[in-house]
Design a protein around this motif. Structure first.
Motif, PDB file in Angstrom:
ATOM      1  N   GLN A  62     -31.456 -29.132 -21.399  1.00 16.56           N
ATOM      2  CA  GLN A  62     -30.646 -28.454 -20.392  1.00 16.56           C
ATOM      3  C   GLN A  62     -31.333 -27.145 -20.034  1.00 16.56           C
ATOM      4  N   SER A  63     -31.611 -26.947 -18.754  1.00 18.63           N
ATOM      5  CA  SER A  63     -32.094 -25.649 -18.280  1.00 18.63           C
ATOM      6  C   SER A  63     -30.884 -24.898 -17.758  1.00 18.63           C
ATOM      7  N   ARG A  64     -30.573 -23.792 -18.419  1.00 23.14           N
ATOM      8  CA  ARG A  64     -29.399 -23.026 -18.026  1.00 23.14           C
ATOM      9  C   ARG A  64     -29.719 -22.148 -16.816  1.00 23.14           C
ATOM     10  N   ALA A  65     -28.692 -21.792 -16.090  1.00 28.45           N
ATOM     11  CA  ALA A  65     -28.844 -20.988 -14.878  1.00 28.45           C
ATOM     12  C   ALA A  65     -29.470 -19.634 -15.214  1.00 28.45           C
ATOM     13  N   GLN A  66     -30.335 -19.184 -14.335  1.00 27.32           N
ATOM     14  CA  GLN A  66     -30.980 -17.881 -14.473  1.00 27.32           C
ATOM     15  C   GLN A  66     -30.591 -17.008 -13.287  1.00 27.32           C
ATOM     16  N   ALA A  67     -30.678 -15.727 -13.471  1.00 29.27           N
ATOM     17  CA  ALA A  67     -30.359 -14.791 -12.398  1.00 29.27           C
ATOM     18  C   ALA A  67     -31.478 -14.821 -11.354  1.00 29.27           C
ATOM     19  N   ALA A  68     -31.085 -14.980 -10.087  1.00 26.80           N
ATOM     20  CA  ALA A  68     -32.054 -15.014  -8.984  1.00 26.80           C
ATOM     21  C   ALA A  68     -32.083 -13.638  -8.317  1.00 26.80           C
ATOM     22  N   LEU A  69     -33.294 -13.126  -8.099  1.00 24.33           N
ATOM     23  CA  LEU A  69     -33.458 -11.798  -7.518  1.00 24.33           C
ATOM     24  C   LEU A  69     -33.172 -11.751  -6.022  1.00 24.33           C
ATOM     25  N   ASP A  70     -33.234 -12.910  -5.347  1.00 21.03           N
ATOM     26  CA  ASP A  70     -33.227 -12.915  -3.886  1.00 21.03           C
ATOM     27  C   ASP A  70     -31.961 -13.428  -3.231  1.00 21.03           C
ATOM     28  N   LYS A  71     -30.920 -13.773  -3.981  1.00 14.22           N
ATOM     29  CA  LYS A  71     -29.720 -14.262  -3.310  1.00 14.22           C
ATOM     30  C   LYS A  71     -28.452 -13.869  -4.053  1.00 14.22           C
ATOM     31  N   GLN A  72     -27.450 -13.500  -3.275  1.00  8.51           N
ATOM     32  CA  GLN A  72     -26.137 -13.228  -3.824  1.00  8.51           C
ATOM     33  C   GLN A  72     -25.300 -14.474  -3.579  1.00  8.51           C
ATOM     34  N   SER A  73     -24.667 -14.990  -4.628  1.00  5.95           N
ATOM     35  CA  SER A  73     -23.872 -16.207  -4.482  1.00  5.95           C
ATOM     36  C   SER A  73     -22.759 -16.219  -5.518  1.00  5.95           C
ATOM     37  N   GLY A  74     -21.811 -17.115  -5.274  1.00  5.86           N
ATOM     38  CA  GLY A  74     -20.720 -17.252  -6.214  1.00  5.86           C
ATOM     39  C   GLY A  74     -19.911 -18.497  -5.924  1.00  5.86           C
ATOM     40  N   SER A  75     -19.183 -18.949  -6.913  1.00  2.00           N
ATOM     41  CA  SER A  75     -18.297 -20.093  -6.733  1.00  2.00           C
ATOM     42  C   SER A  75     -17.165 -20.015  -7.746  1.00  2.00           C
ATOM     43  N   VAL A  76     -16.022 -20.574  -7.328  1.00  2.00           N
ATOM     44  CA  VAL A  76     -14.846 -20.644  -8.174  1.00  2.00           C
ATOM     45  C   VAL A  76     -14.259 -22.031  -7.993  1.00  2.00           C
ATOM     46  N   SER A  77     -13.795 -22.664  -9.089  1.00  4.23           N
ATOM     47  CA  SER A  77     -13.179 -23.980  -8.959  1.00  4.23           C
ATOM     48  C   SER A  77     -11.987 -24.093  -9.902  1.00  4.23           C
ATOM     49  N   LEU A  78     -11.045 -24.941  -9.502  1.00  2.00           N
ATOM     50  CA  LEU A  78      -9.878 -25.248 -10.309  1.00  2.00           C
ATOM     51  C   LEU A  78      -9.623 -26.735 -10.193  1.00  2.00           C
ATOM     52  N   GLU A  79      -9.510 -27.405 -11.340  1.00  2.00           N
ATOM     53  CA  GLU A  79      -9.206 -28.833 -11.381  1.00  2.00           C
ATOM     54  C   GLU A  79      -7.989 -29.020 -12.268  1.00  2.00           C
ATOM     55  N   VAL A  80      -7.105 -29.940 -11.884  1.00  2.00           N
ATOM     56  CA  VAL A  80      -5.934 -30.249 -12.694  1.00  2.00           C
ATOM     57  C   VAL A  80      -5.850 -31.756 -12.876  1.00  2.00           C
ATOM     58  N   GLY A  81      -5.195 -32.171 -13.957  1.00  2.00           N
ATOM     59  CA  GLY A  81      -5.075 -33.596 -14.242  1.00  2.00           C
ATOM     60  C   GLY A  81      -3.797 -33.902 -15.003  1.00  2.00           C
ATOM     61  N   SER A  82      -3.720 -35.101 -15.492  1.00  2.00           N
ATOM     62  CA  SER A  82      -2.533 -35.583 -16.185  1.00  2.00           C
ATOM     63  C   SER A  82      -2.272 -34.812 -17.477  1.00  2.00           C
ATOM     64  N   TRP A  83      -0.987 -34.719 -17.841  1.00  2.00           N
ATOM     65  CA  TRP A  83      -0.517 -34.136 -19.092  1.00  2.00           C
ATOM     66  C   TRP A  83      -0.981 -32.702 -19.301  1.00  2.00           C
TER      67      TRP A  83
END
Length: 190
Positions: A62-83
């Motif tokens: 697994q290559s984990r995410a690294q900080a990029a010098l040239d772009k500002q970005s972001g994301s948010v997610s929400l998932e729901v399921g049974s029980w």
């Protein structure tokens, strides 16, 4: 789904593949998760020996995410399921000083719901990475990361109850005496 990326992965009928994180041996007890994954590489069989720690079963890196010098970005997610199952993720890449310093932060909260109560399985993870280019010639680049992992669980039992008392009662309540190698039926005394 977005839950752990790697589980029992068999290659060529051998045991599960070794896990590596950023090309370093990883603990099998801490699963990979997509919230901080940049890429996933699977090396099967003899190809895994190229890493130097490979097994015949292969390697999943697994290559984990690294900080990029040239772009500002972001994301948010929400998932729901049974029980009551829910998963919340957030990740942000922030260049602090143009072409010099950036940070990347992400987190996940994953709660598995089960029909059997009071079962639960909750995972909390936070990840931070930085990239620093201290000199103008860009020949030196420093990167680093930190991850926090916490998992608490009381999983439901998959074993159904077994009644061994009723057959014992129906057969006359036999008991075994290992000293004289005899079986006595408590109902009749024989």
């Amino acid at each position: 789904g977005n839950a752990p990326l790697v589980s029992g992965n068999r290659v060529r009928g051998l045991s599960s593949a070794d896990l590596q994180m950023d090309n370093y041996f990883a603990l099998n007890r801490i699963p990979f998760d997509s919230y901080n994954t940049q890429s996933l590489e699977i090396d099967r069989g003899p190809n895994s020996i190229l890493y130097g720690t490979g097994s015949p079963a292969g390697i999943v890196n697994q290559s984990r995410a690294q900080a990029a010098l040239d772009k500002q970005s972001g994301s948010v997610s929400l998932e729901v399921g049974s029980w009551g199952t829910q998963r919340q993720t957030a990740s942000f890449n922030l260049p602090i000083i143009k072409d010099k310093l950036a940070i990347y932060v992400s987190q996940v909260y994953n709660s598995e719901g089960f029909e059997q109560k009071p079962s639960y399985d909750r995972t909390r993870r936070q990840y931070a990475a930085f990239t620093l280019v201290p000199f103008a010639n860009h020949k030196t680049k420093l990167t680093g990361s930190f991850e926090y992992y916490n998992n608490s669980a009381d999983d439901p039992t998959a074993v159904t109850p077994v009644d061994l008392v009723t057959p014992w009662l129906n057969s006359g309540r036999p008991v075994y005496n290992p000293i004289n190698n005899m079986v006595t039926y408590l109902d009749t005394g024989k």
